[in-house]
Write a protein that holds these residues in place. Sequence first.
Motif, PDB file in Angstrom:
ATOM      1  N   ARG A 270       0.857  -1.080   0.045  1.00 30.19           N
ATOM      2  CA  ARG A 270       0.041   0.270  -0.100  1.00 30.19           C
ATOM      3  C   ARG A 270       0.899   1.137  -0.086  1.00 30.19           C
ATOM      4  NH1 ARG A 270      -4.474   0.104  -1.926  1.00 30.19           N
ATOM      5  NH2 ARG A 270      -5.873   1.131  -0.480  1.00 30.19           N
ATOM      6  N   ILE A 271       2.137   0.967   0.727  1.00 31.06           N
ATOM      7  CA  ILE A 271       3.054   2.529   0.658  1.00 31.06           C
ATOM      8  C   ILE A 271       3.320   2.688  -0.866  1.00 31.06           C
ATOM      9  CG2 ILE A 271       5.336   3.353   1.269  1.00 31.06           C
ATOM     10  CD1 ILE A 271       3.060   3.546   3.450  1.00 31.06           C
ATOM     11  N   LEU A 272       3.593   1.808  -1.423  1.00 28.92           N
ATOM     12  CA  LEU A 272       4.111   1.644  -2.940  1.00 28.92           C
ATOM     13  C   LEU A 272       2.990   2.497  -3.690  1.00 28.92           C
ATOM     14  CD1 LEU A 272       6.518  -1.268  -3.639  1.00 28.92           C
ATOM     15  CD2 LEU A 272       7.236   1.175  -3.209  1.00 28.92           C
ATOM     16  N   ASP A 273       1.576   1.958  -3.536  1.00 36.19           N
ATOM     17  CA  ASP A 273       0.353   2.558  -4.148  1.00 36.19           C
ATOM     18  C   ASP A 273       0.133   3.799  -3.908  1.00 36.19           C
ATOM     19  OD1 ASP A 273      -0.037   0.064  -5.273  1.00 36.19           O
ATOM     20  OD2 ASP A 273      -1.624  -0.665  -3.634  1.00 36.19           O
ATOM     21  N   ILE A 274       0.511   4.183  -2.708  1.00 41.61           N
ATOM     22  CA  ILE A 274       0.246   5.811  -2.467  1.00 41.61           C
ATOM     23  C   ILE A 274       1.307   6.528  -3.087  1.00 41.61           C
ATOM     24  CG2 ILE A 274       0.324   7.119  -0.340  1.00 41.61           C
ATOM     25  CD1 ILE A 274      -0.794   4.968   1.251  1.00 41.61           C
ATOM     26  N   ALA A 275       2.519   6.008  -3.000  1.00 38.28           N
ATOM     27  CA  ALA A 275       3.663   6.787  -3.963  1.00 38.28           C
ATOM     28  C   ALA A 275       3.393   6.963  -5.290  1.00 38.28           C
ATOM     29  CB  ALA A 275       4.910   6.121  -3.574  1.00 38.28           C
ATOM     30  N   ARG A 276       2.797   5.864  -5.775  1.00 36.94           N
ATOM     31  CA  ARG A 276       2.279   6.014  -7.237  1.00 36.94           C
ATOM     32  C   ARG A 276       1.196   6.975  -7.456  1.00 36.94           C
ATOM     33  NH1 ARG A 276       2.508   0.402  -6.712  1.00 36.94           N
ATOM     34  NH2 ARG A 276       4.247  -0.502  -7.584  1.00 36.94           N
ATOM     35  N   TYR A 277       0.286   7.150  -6.352  1.00 36.31           N
ATOM     36  CA  TYR A 277      -0.632   8.173  -6.456  1.00 36.31           C
ATOM     37  C   TYR A 277      -0.280   9.382  -6.331  1.00 36.31           C
ATOM     38  CZ  TYR A 277      -4.934  10.620  -4.444  1.00 36.31           C
ATOM     39  OH  TYR A 277      -5.769  11.536  -3.892  1.00 36.31           O
ATOM     40  N   LEU A 278       0.883   9.688  -5.253  1.00 36.58           N
ATOM     41  CA  LEU A 278       1.378  11.181  -5.335  1.00 36.58           C
ATOM     42  C   LEU A 278       2.540  11.313  -6.046  1.00 36.58           C
ATOM     43  CD1 LEU A 278       1.278  11.046  -1.055  1.00 36.58           C
ATOM     44  CD2 LEU A 278      -0.464  12.115  -2.527  1.00 36.58           C
ATOM     45  N   CYS A 279       2.552  10.999  -7.251  1.00 40.55           N
ATOM     46  CA  CYS A 279       3.285  10.745  -8.329  1.00 40.55           C
ATOM     47  C   CYS A 279       4.210  12.054  -8.334  1.00 40.55           C
ATOM     48  CB  CYS A 279       2.596  10.377  -9.805  1.00 40.55           C
ATOM     49  SG  CYS A 279       1.587  11.523 -10.224  1.00 40.55           S
ATOM     50  N   GLU A 280       3.747  13.182  -7.976  1.00 44.12           N
ATOM     51  CA  GLU A 280       4.477  14.573  -8.166  1.00 44.12           C
ATOM     52  C   GLU A 280       5.824  14.430  -7.168  1.00 44.12           C
ATOM     53  OE1 GLU A 280       0.352  15.329  -9.097  1.00 44.12           O
ATOM     54  OE2 GLU A 280       1.485  14.503  -7.567  1.00 44.12           O
ATOM     55  N   LEU A 281       5.757  13.704  -6.033  1.00 45.85           N
ATOM     56  CA  LEU A 281       6.536  13.573  -4.919  1.00 45.85           C
ATOM     57  C   LEU A 281       7.716  12.526  -5.283  1.00 45.85           C
ATOM     58  CD1 LEU A 281       4.169  13.962  -1.992  1.00 45.85           C
ATOM     59  CD2 LEU A 281       5.333  15.879  -3.376  1.00 45.85           C
ATOM     60  N   GLU A 282       9.106  13.031  -5.185  1.00 48.23           N
ATOM     61  CA  GLU A 282      10.038  11.992  -5.648  1.00 48.23           C
ATOM     62  C   GLU A 282      10.698  11.383  -4.348  1.00 48.23           C
ATOM     63  OE1 GLU A 282      13.295  13.266  -8.450  1.00 48.23           O
ATOM     64  OE2 GLU A 282      11.803  14.890  -9.190  1.00 48.23           O
ATOM     65  N   SER A 283      10.609  12.092  -3.193  1.00 51.04           N
ATOM     66  CA  SER A 283      11.254  11.536  -2.208  1.00 51.04           C
ATOM     67  C   SER A 283      10.169  11.496  -0.968  1.00 51.04           C
ATOM     68  CB  SER A 283      12.292  12.309  -1.773  1.00 51.04           C
ATOM     69  OG  SER A 283      12.731  11.898  -0.604  1.00 51.04           O
ATOM     70  N   LEU A 284       9.952  10.555  -0.366  1.00 58.14           N
ATOM     71  CA  LEU A 284       8.828  10.294   0.757  1.00 58.14           C
ATOM     72  C   LEU A 284       9.239   9.608   2.019  1.00 58.14           C
ATOM     73  CD1 LEU A 284       7.264   9.620  -2.284  1.00 58.14           C
ATOM     74  CD2 LEU A 284       5.363  10.596  -1.066  1.00 58.14           C
ATOM     75  N   GLY A 285       9.158  10.198   3.127  1.00 55.36           N
ATOM     76  CA  GLY A 285       9.567   9.248   4.343  1.00 55.36           C
ATOM     77  C   GLY A 285       8.413   9.130   4.906  1.00 55.36           C
ATOM     78  N   PHE A 286       7.703   7.925   4.736  1.00 56.26           N
ATOM     79  CA  PHE A 286       6.373   7.635   5.447  1.00 56.26           C
ATOM     80  C   PHE A 286       6.824   7.367   6.998  1.00 56.26           C
ATOM     81  CE2 PHE A 286       5.432   6.909   0.949  1.00 56.26           C
ATOM     82  CZ  PHE A 286       4.041   7.205   0.843  1.00 56.26           C
ATOM     83  N   ASP A 287       5.987   8.053   7.981  1.00 58.92           N
ATOM     84  CA  ASP A 287       5.890   7.373   9.459  1.00 58.92           C
ATOM     85  C   ASP A 287       4.588   6.754   9.645  1.00 58.92           C
ATOM     86  OD1 ASP A 287       8.346   8.418  10.195  1.00 58.92           O
ATOM     87  OD2 ASP A 287       7.239  10.256  11.030  1.00 58.92           O
ATOM     88  N   VAL A 288       4.711   5.298   9.700  1.00 62.09           N
ATOM     89  CA  VAL A 288       3.641   4.321   9.551  1.00 62.09           C
ATOM     90  C   VAL A 288       3.568   3.555  11.178  1.00 62.09           C
ATOM     91  CG1 VAL A 288       2.884   2.064   8.742  1.00 62.09           C
ATOM     92  CG2 VAL A 288       3.943   3.639   7.347  1.00 62.09           C
ATOM     93  N   ALA A 289       2.203   3.497  11.571  1.00 61.79           N
ATOM     94  CA  ALA A 289       1.958   2.889  12.847  1.00 61.79           C
ATOM     95  C   ALA A 289       1.112   1.612  12.373  1.00 61.79           C
ATOM     96  CB  ALA A 289       0.909   3.774  13.606  1.00 61.79           C
ATOM     97  N   ILE A 290       1.682   0.501  12.864  1.00 62.80           N
ATOM     98  CA  ILE A 290       1.108  -0.804  12.622  1.00 62.80           C
ATOM     99  C   ILE A 290       0.145  -1.216  13.611  1.00 62.80           C
ATOM    100  CG2 ILE A 290       1.349  -3.099  12.290  1.00 62.80           C
ATOM    101  CD1 ILE A 290       4.231  -2.663  11.325  1.00 62.80           C
ATOM    102  N   THR A 291      -1.243  -1.362  13.057  1.00 63.42           N
ATOM    103  CA  THR A 291      -2.291  -1.505  13.973  1.00 63.42           C
ATOM    104  C   THR A 291      -2.889  -3.000  13.882  1.00 63.42           C
ATOM    105  OG1 THR A 291      -3.912  -0.919  12.416  1.00 63.42           O
ATOM    106  CG2 THR A 291      -2.902   0.728  13.569  1.00 63.42           C
ATOM    107  N   ASP A 292      -3.640  -3.354  14.841  1.00 59.50           N
ATOM    108  CA  ASP A 292      -4.169  -4.590  14.731  1.00 59.50           C
ATOM    109  C   ASP A 292      -4.999  -5.011  13.711  1.00 59.50           C
ATOM    110  OD1 ASP A 292      -6.334  -3.155  15.673  1.00 59.50           O
ATOM    111  OD2 ASP A 292      -6.595  -3.839  17.477  1.00 59.50           O
ATOM    112  N   ASP A 293      -5.407  -3.954  12.885  1.00 62.03           N
ATOM    113  CA  ASP A 293      -6.198  -4.303  11.738  1.00 62.03           C
ATOM    114  C   ASP A 293      -5.669  -3.719  10.401  1.00 62.03           C
ATOM    115  OD1 ASP A 293      -6.361  -1.521  12.135  1.00 62.03           O
ATOM    116  OD2 ASP A 293      -8.617  -1.713  11.897  1.00 62.03           O
ATOM    117  N   GLY A 294      -4.336  -3.200  10.368  1.00 58.35           N
ATOM    118  CA  GLY A 294      -3.529  -2.743   9.265  1.00 58.35           C
ATOM    119  C   GLY A 294      -2.434  -1.866   9.686  1.00 58.35           C
ATOM    120  N   PHE A 295      -2.487  -0.708   9.259  1.00 58.47           N
ATOM    121  CA  PHE A 295      -1.651   0.312   9.527  1.00 58.47           C
ATOM    122  C   PHE A 295      -2.281   1.802   9.202  1.00 58.47           C
ATOM    123  CE2 PHE A 295      -0.927  -0.178   5.063  1.00 58.47           C
ATOM    124  CZ  PHE A 295      -0.524   1.149   4.395  1.00 58.47           C
ATOM    125  N   ARG A 296      -1.629   2.796   9.821  1.00 59.69           N
ATOM    126  CA  ARG A 296      -1.891   4.029   9.710  1.00 59.69           C
ATOM    127  C   ARG A 296      -0.582   4.964   9.360  1.00 59.69           C
ATOM    128  NH1 ARG A 296      -5.975   1.585  10.498  1.00 59.69           N
ATOM    129  NH2 ARG A 296      -7.749   2.230  11.764  1.00 59.69           N
TER     130      ARG A 296
END
Length: 271
Positions: free
Chosen positions: A207-233
């Motif tokens: 999903r992170i790669l899907d989101i990076a493709r969606y935000l295609c104008e941004l070349e460098s992204l540092g995602f801060d991800v919280a892994i939850t019991d039902d997925g991630f935020r």
Amino acid sequence: IMEPFKEHVPAYYFSCYRENGHFRLAKMADCPPNTPEGIDGLVALLKTEGKLALKASAGTHGDGFYCLSYENGAVHINGKPSDEQELKDLLESFKSFYVITEYIDNMHPFLKSIYPKSVNTVRVMVVNPHGYDPKILQTYMRIGSEKTGYTDNVGYGGVCAMIDMENGELYQPEQLSEHRYVPCPNHPDTGTPIAGALPNWDLVRTRILDIARYLCELESLGFDVAITDDGFRILEINIHQDLHKVAAFTDEMNDFFRRKIKDKQRVYGIK
């Protein structure tokens, strides 16, 4: 912007800012429509939700983060009993833009077992130089401690562990001591081994790669991800990605930044 990936973004309830010198507390898209305006609405929502996150819209190292909670009939700020007036005074003291969001309280039990008092976040470093072929170059995890409070800041006493990008295995856990990283195989407060594979890892990567493709104008992204019991935020997306903390710069990573330097030299006529 993130509406197509709404399940991976915390709910955003209020924005806090100054307009022409006046304090404003404005409801955002996820705020329930029957919520009252102003501080009364915030307190009413806090009573309903139990906990809310108050954080600067832009900043570094988790500075300015507050955990708002409603416990035993009283407002609490970072675990300390307070009241509505103190909360209002705090909000009015801010000079920059703040947001009040859902507090991620459903961190995965695996991560809670290591340290439960902070949202232990994963930094996922992505580059997408062409807009359609993003790639994860490095991943590591920050874990809070009694010294860091409600944040997982490594510079303030937290723990950092590298993550195998393929299988999500934690390795090389370290903690800063006198400006040097030293091994930290067990959490300094809980004693829990910092080892094992992160849950929901395949979902995070995909999903992170899907989101990076969606935000295609941004070349460098540092995602801060919280892994939850039902997925991630996704708590935020960073610009500079704490590059000074990266343990190993690969050839691919170095090549990306060399190209960016050459681009700037060309655009600005730097020799």
